[in-house]
Scaffold this active site. Structure first.
Site, mmCIF file in Angstrom:
data_model
loop_
_atom_site.group_PDB
_atom_site.id
_atom_site.type_symbol
_atom_site.label_atom_id
_atom_site.label_comp_id
_atom_site.label_asym_id
_atom_site.label_seq_id
_atom_site.Cartn_x
_atom_site.Cartn_y
_atom_site.Cartn_z
ATOM 1 N N PRO A 85 -7.541 24.699 -8.738
ATOM 2 C CA PRO A 85 -8.873 24.344 -8.239
ATOM 3 C C PRO A 85 -9.423 25.442 -7.335
ATOM 4 O O PRO A 85 -8.677 26.142 -6.648
ATOM 5 C CB PRO A 85 -8.631 23.077 -7.401
ATOM 6 C CG PRO A 85 -7.267 22.597 -7.773
ATOM 7 C CD PRO A 85 -6.505 23.818 -8.186
ATOM 8 N N GLY A 86 -10.731 25.557 -7.339
ATOM 9 C CA GLY A 86 -11.408 26.360 -6.329
ATOM 10 C C GLY A 86 -11.652 25.496 -5.106
ATOM 11 O O GLY A 86 -10.860 24.592 -4.804
ATOM 12 N N TYR A 87 -12.757 25.749 -4.412
ATOM 13 C CA TYR A 87 -13.063 24.981 -3.199
ATOM 14 C C TYR A 87 -13.733 23.659 -3.592
ATOM 15 O O TYR A 87 -14.820 23.640 -4.152
ATOM 16 C CB TYR A 87 -13.939 25.826 -2.255
ATOM 17 C CG TYR A 87 -13.106 26.840 -1.491
ATOM 18 C CD1 TYR A 87 -12.585 27.962 -2.142
ATOM 19 C CD2 TYR A 87 -12.799 26.650 -0.146
ATOM 20 C CE1 TYR A 87 -11.780 28.873 -1.468
ATOM 21 C CE2 TYR A 87 -12.002 27.567 0.541
ATOM 22 C CZ TYR A 87 -11.492 28.672 -0.121
ATOM 23 O OH TYR A 87 -10.696 29.563 0.545
ATOM 24 N N TYR A 125 0.176 29.430 2.370
ATOM 25 C CA TYR A 125 -0.439 28.614 1.313
ATOM 26 C C TYR A 125 -0.556 29.408 0.000
ATOM 27 O O TYR A 125 -0.229 28.909 -1.077
ATOM 28 C CB TYR A 125 -1.809 28.159 1.800
ATOM 29 C CG TYR A 125 -2.526 27.171 0.919
ATOM 30 C CD1 TYR A 125 -2.335 25.801 1.081
ATOM 31 C CD2 TYR A 125 -3.433 27.597 -0.049
ATOM 32 C CE1 TYR A 125 -3.029 24.893 0.282
ATOM 33 C CE2 TYR A 125 -4.122 26.699 -0.837
ATOM 34 C CZ TYR A 125 -3.920 25.331 -0.669
ATOM 35 O OH TYR A 125 -4.603 24.436 -1.453
ATOM 36 N N ASN A 180 0.466 17.103 -6.740
ATOM 37 C CA ASN A 180 -0.819 17.382 -6.100
ATOM 38 C C ASN A 180 -0.691 17.521 -4.584
ATOM 39 O O ASN A 180 -1.526 18.179 -3.963
ATOM 40 C CB ASN A 180 -1.785 16.238 -6.444
ATOM 41 C CG ASN A 180 -2.995 16.220 -5.551
ATOM 42 O OD1 ASN A 180 -3.897 17.047 -5.697
ATOM 43 N ND2 ASN A 180 -3.012 15.313 -4.570
ATOM 44 N N THR A 230 -2.398 22.510 4.458
ATOM 45 C CA THR A 230 -2.669 23.873 4.931
ATOM 46 C C THR A 230 -2.218 23.983 6.384
ATOM 47 O O THR A 230 -2.278 23.005 7.140
ATOM 48 C CB THR A 230 -4.172 24.223 4.879
ATOM 49 O OG1 THR A 230 -4.902 23.187 5.545
ATOM 50 C CG2 THR A 230 -4.679 24.370 3.467
ATOM 51 N N GLY A 275 -8.553 12.325 -1.370
ATOM 52 C CA GLY A 275 -9.075 13.598 -1.892
ATOM 53 C C GLY A 275 -8.913 13.744 -3.389
ATOM 54 O O GLY A 275 -9.159 12.808 -4.161
ATOM 55 N N GLN A 294 -5.922 34.669 0.072
ATOM 56 C CA GLN A 294 -6.985 34.262 1.004
ATOM 57 C C GLN A 294 -6.578 34.643 2.418
ATOM 58 O O GLN A 294 -5.452 34.363 2.833
ATOM 59 C CB GLN A 294 -7.226 32.740 0.904
ATOM 60 C CG GLN A 294 -8.112 32.144 1.985
ATOM 61 C CD GLN A 294 -9.528 32.717 1.967
ATOM 62 O OE1 GLN A 294 -10.128 32.920 0.925
ATOM 63 N NE2 GLN A 294 -10.073 32.992 3.149
#
Ligand code: CAA
Length: 240
Positions: A177-179, A147, A82, A86, A13, A141
């Site tokens: 970061p976003g999605y 998370y 990094n 989740t 990723g 979120q």
């Protein structure tokens, strides 16, 4: 002088993109991974990047691994925290174990790696610590109290440690970061993800390379005046 960089969760990723980008920038990179031996070995064979298996949430294991890196390579100059997981569930369904796993892996790991390397960075008068936070640590979120708390914690951790590192030439920054188009985001139920993407002004998911570019900027030799900052890379989804 060759700089040595550790990227946690660095074989898949966003982490894999960061590892290969830092290698292209001239760093000697060690990519950590937790469990997926097959993927890690394939990544190492493809890229020539050293991979190292240890659990970033395990304090003792991290101290041993980083001492070994410093002994073998002479220093550890850059840490990219990094690694992240989740365990999404609403408060009504979330278990204490899901809370602990996410806090230990995503936030405890930052303490573990920095604790192991900070004295050596101080002694050498140089360090670049880059912590991968999240838009969901900034904005919250639904279904992610664990998370969001861990990622939000990373942003506080970054600003506090930046103050301690400044006089030793150690910068500490975060990227939010976003999605991003990774396995983690692919695990979000399709209908939920569609609604999220609809709210991204740029109109698409981000690419892992777009995060790696930010890491490359913050890791650079001449980035010494940038510290305690958070770089949001989220397609305009949250302007913070
Ligand atoms: N806001 C308000 N209500 C919401 C909502 C939201 N964002 N999302 C879901 N709901 C509502 C649903 O509409 C539903 O309401 P009704 O019962 O009235 O229909 C109710 O909450 C229950 O929702 P679910 O059926 O989805 O409940 P669930 O228990 O099956 O799943 C969940 C809950 C696990 C949180 C699931 O919704 C989910 O996975 N959401 C995505 C969470 C997410 O975005 N995670 C990010 C992962 S990627 C990442 O973290 C990387 C990064 O850094 C960006």
């Amino acid at each position: 002088m060759g700089r040595i960089a550790l990227v946690t969760g660095g074989t898949r990723g966003i982490g894999a993109a960061i590892s290969t980008r830092l290698k292209a920038d001239g760093f000697t990179v060690i990519a950590n991974y937790a469990g997926n031996v097959e993927k890690a070995e394939a990544f190492s064979a493809d890229t020539g990047i050293e991979v190292m298996r240890f659990d970033v949430g395990d304090f003792a294991a991290v101290q041993t691994a980083i001492a070994d890196i410093i002994a073998r390579h002479g220093s550890l100059d850059v840490i990219v925290n990094n690694a992240g997981i989740t365990r999404d569930a609403t408060m009504l369904k979330q278990t204490r174990d899901e809370w602990d796993q996410v806090i230990d892996t995503n936030l405890g790991s930052c303490f573990n790696t920095c604790k192991a390397a900070f004295a050596s960075m101080k002694e050498r008068g140089f360090g670049r610590i880059i912590n991968i936070g999240s838009i969901n640590g900034q904005a919250g979120q639904y279904g992610q109290v664990n998370y969001a708390a861990a990622k939000s914690g990373i942003h506080g951790f970054t600003k506090a440690l930046a103050q301690e590192g400044a006089r030793f030439g150690i910068t500490v920054n975060a990227i939010a970061p976003g999605y991003i188009d990774t396995d983690m985001v692919a695990a979000v139920p399709e209908a939920v993800l569609e609604k999220i993407v609809a709210k991204i002004p740029v109109g698409r998911l981000g690419q892992a390379d777009e995060i790696a570019r930010g890491v490359s900027f913050l890791a650079a030799e001449n980035a010494g005046f940038v510290t305690g900052s958070t770089l949001s890379i989220n397609g305009g989804q949250h302007m913070y």
